[in-house]
Write an enzyme that holds these catalytic residues in place. Structure first.
Site, PDB file in Angstrom:
ATOM      1  N   ARG A 105     -12.200 -12.615 -28.250  1.00  0.00           N
ATOM      2  CA  ARG A 105     -13.463 -13.514 -27.815  1.00  0.00           C
ATOM      3  C   ARG A 105     -13.895 -13.415 -26.516  1.00  0.00           C
ATOM      4  NH1 ARG A 105     -17.127 -16.989 -30.391  1.00  0.00           N
ATOM      5  NH2 ARG A 105     -17.031 -19.195 -29.420  1.00  0.00           N
ATOM      6  N   THR A 381     -24.666 -13.871 -35.533  1.00  0.00           N
ATOM      7  CA  THR A 381     -23.196 -13.512 -35.700  1.00  0.00           C
ATOM      8  C   THR A 381     -23.209 -12.358 -36.932  1.00  0.00           C
ATOM      9  OG1 THR A 381     -22.210 -15.582 -34.945  1.00  0.00           O
ATOM     10  CG2 THR A 381     -20.680 -14.327 -36.293  1.00  0.00           C
ATOM     11  N   THR A 399     -19.750 -11.536 -32.751  1.00  0.00           N
ATOM     12  CA  THR A 399     -20.876 -12.198 -32.387  1.00  0.00           C
ATOM     13  C   THR A 399     -21.525 -11.953 -31.001  1.00  0.00           C
ATOM     14  OG1 THR A 399     -21.950 -14.287 -32.522  1.00  0.00           O
ATOM     15  CG2 THR A 399     -19.718 -14.256 -31.970  1.00  0.00           C
ATOM     16  N   GLY A 474     -22.387 -19.626 -37.154  1.00  0.00           N
ATOM     17  CA  GLY A 474     -22.034 -20.820 -36.235  1.00  0.00           C
ATOM     18  C   GLY A 474     -21.150 -21.965 -37.126  1.00  0.00           C
TER      19      GLY A 474
END
Ligand code: GLY
Length: 569
Positions: A105, A381, A399, A474
């Protein structure tokens, strides 16, 4: 009272009238569905699935295939993911006791802080966390995917990244989903010369049928193939991105890039009717709430009612509402904040949620409070799922957040930079791009990872993976993943129908059930409205990519709502 009685009567006696499944028919099954005995790949792009398949043909393993798909999908879906983004991946191979979760991330830059998106009066500055350089988190995708390859890959990196480089260099025709995203973000992309050079023809944004070649991106991919992650985090790529950030007055520094680190985590796990579920742990909320939703409905015998029966939709929606109330209050990066993870995914908590759901009416948003534990985000994404006959599995959701992320491309790199900073709470109580409420635990902090909903998920039976699933879109990700698991394991739908069935989503705020365009059966909709639900027909944007092991045969389905492809051998 009269309504309550009729609702109870319907729940009890007339479930057969709404047993039919409302299915998105899409186009023909060709490309979307495949069978194989050796390997199976389902991804959101034909070029990307083919890139992964090529690795197997070259004698590579599942990791080589996943790395090839990751880079190729970055080229094929520049609106959804890319080298300027991040993601999560679960990897399992026989001999491991449980899957490993790779967390790549994005991280908040060192100079970021909790008030960076507020003006002097404490109001949010419109779109600052969405468009332009301040929206960018330090990208993690290259580090994550290359770390996986270094440890577990078989083929040389140059071979693995070559299909992506060729796809970028030769280009392809702009397809409808890409064209829609380009049109929506044209004004943002036009502001940055690096982006304008790629996505415009003169002053016109590219349209369906136009040719999109990404020659700088091809050069960047070949440079990474040759020199590894170092060139991205310490070499010319980091320097080019930081130079553009300085020019635009942004916060990114070379130190941010040099300090980026991948985290290997234990996935969050639970059970559903005896099957083991593994999914992504924080900083994603996805796995926690997929398991929480499944726990909540597990003992209700929903199969008796059917997938789109009002009782099934009511109870599942209420489970979703509770999850989103808990998400807002508790979830965040556990390296920085405490999250009552064990309690959120406990069966005991799920029992208490069921007790609080009235059987004959909808819960209003004010009535859904986060659990009291005392202490204590479409078409955006992308996701792919891969399984092989030896019992290996990889699921990964990747994403750059919104379409084309921040809209910034550092000149010469071809890399579209993310706008993942919007997944932080810009302010407690503010909503993000997906309408999710931001809580204290998810405020911006230097080096923290923003909360996600991405839910790459594996289902195991007898110690072996039998189901691999995930999706973009999302906050809808976690409810679409939970529903696909329910469709397959609770309602016993075939895999194609499990993916194609009409889906719904309740995220507490806004107080409505959002339903795919085709909608629920009319009886269900009418009854749910009588119970007090507001139903909003609006596509959820999920594009589920699922692979199942069925009696020693691998079965793949790429969501017929999208433009993806399943391929196996
Ligand atoms: N950016 C969407 C998510 O991480 O959930």
């Amino acid at each position: 009272m009269k309504y309550a009685l009729s609702i109870l009567l319907l729940f009890t006696f007339s479930c057969s009238s709404v047993r039919t499944v409302s299915v998105m028919k899409g186009k023909s099954r060709k490309n979307y569905e495949a069978f194989g005995s050796e390997y199976m790949i389902a991804s959101q792009g034909g070029g990307s699935t083919t890139a992964g398949s090529k690795m197997f043909e070259l004698g590579g393993n599942i990791v080589d295939a996943a790395v090839a798909v990751s880079f190729a999908i970055s080229v094929e879906r520049p609106q959804s993911t890319g080298l300027g983004g991040g993601g999560f991946l679960l990897y399992f191979s026989p001999g491991m006791t449980e899957p490993i979760a790779f967390d790549f991330r994005e991280k908040a830059p060192l100079k970021s802080h909790s008030k960076m998106y507020l003006d002097k009066e404490g109001n949010e500055i419109p779109r600052m966390s969405l468009d332009g350089i301040f929206a960018v988190g330090v990208p993690g995708l290259v580090a994550g995917v290359l770390e996986l390859h270094k440890k577990y890959g078989k083929l040389p990196l140059e071979k693995v990244l070559e299909p992506a480089a060729i796809l970028a260099e030769k280009g392809f025709k702009v397809y409808p989903e890409l064209s829609k995203a380009l049109a929506a973000k044209a004004s943002v992309l036009a502001r940055f010369p690096g982006s304008k050079k790629i996505f415009f023809k003169g002053d016109d944004i590219l349209k369906t049928g136009d040719h999109l070649a990404q020659v700088d991106l091809a050069k960047t991919i070949r440079s990474i193939a040759k020199k590894g992650a170092r060139v991205f985090y310490k070499g010319w790529i980091a320097k080019a991105i930081v130079k553009e950030s300085w020019r635009l007055g942004g916060l990114l520094s070379l130190k941010d890039f040099a300090k980026y680190n991948v985290k290997k985590r234990r996935p969050v796990s639970g059970t559903y009717n005896g099957k083991k579920i593994y999914s992504m742990t924080p900083p994603s909320s996805g796995g926690v709430h997929v398991i929480q939703i499944l726990n909540t409905v597990e003992k209700l015998g929903l199969n008796h009612y059917g997938v789109h029966h009002p009782y099934s939709v009511h109870m599942t929606s209420a489970a979703m509402q509770q999850s989103f109330a808990d998400r807002a209050r508790y979830l965040g990066d556990m390296d920085f904040v405490k999250v009552p993870l064990k309690r959120l995914i406990s069966k005991k908590y799920a029992d208490s949620i069921v007790e609080g759901i009235p059987k004959e009416r909808a819960l209003k948003k004010e009535q859904v409070l986060a659990g009291d534990f005392k202490r204590g985000e479409s078409d955006h994404t992308t996701h792919f799922s891969i399984m092989t006959k030896d019992g290996s599995a990889i699921v990964s959701t990747q994403t750059i957040n919104g379409w084309f992320g921040s809209g910034v491309v550092a000149p010469g790199t071809g890399i579209v930079l993310n706008n993942e900073m919007d997944d932080f709470s810009t302010k407690v109580g503010a909503v993000n791009l997906f309408g999710a409420i931001g809580g204290q635990n998810n405020l911006v902090q230097a080096q923290k990872r923003p909360l996600s909903s991405m839910s790459p998920t594996l289902v195991f039976d007898g110690g072996k993976p039998i189901f691999a699933v995930g999706t973009p879109s999302g906050t809808r990700i976690l409810t679409c993943v939970a529903q696909t698991i329910l469709n397959y394991f609770e309602y016993n739908l075939p895999l194609y129908e499990s993916v194609a069935a009409v889906r719904y989503h309740h995220q507490w705020y806004p107080d409505e059930i959002r339903v795919d365009h085709k909608g629920l059966p009319i009886e269900t909709r009418t009854l749910l409205e009588k119970m007090g639900y507001k139903i909003n027909r609006k596509n959820l944007g999920c594009r589920v990519q699922a692979v199942a092991m069925e009696r020693n045969e691998l079965h793949g389905v790429s969501d017929p709502r999208g433009e993806g492809m399943s391929l196996g051998k």
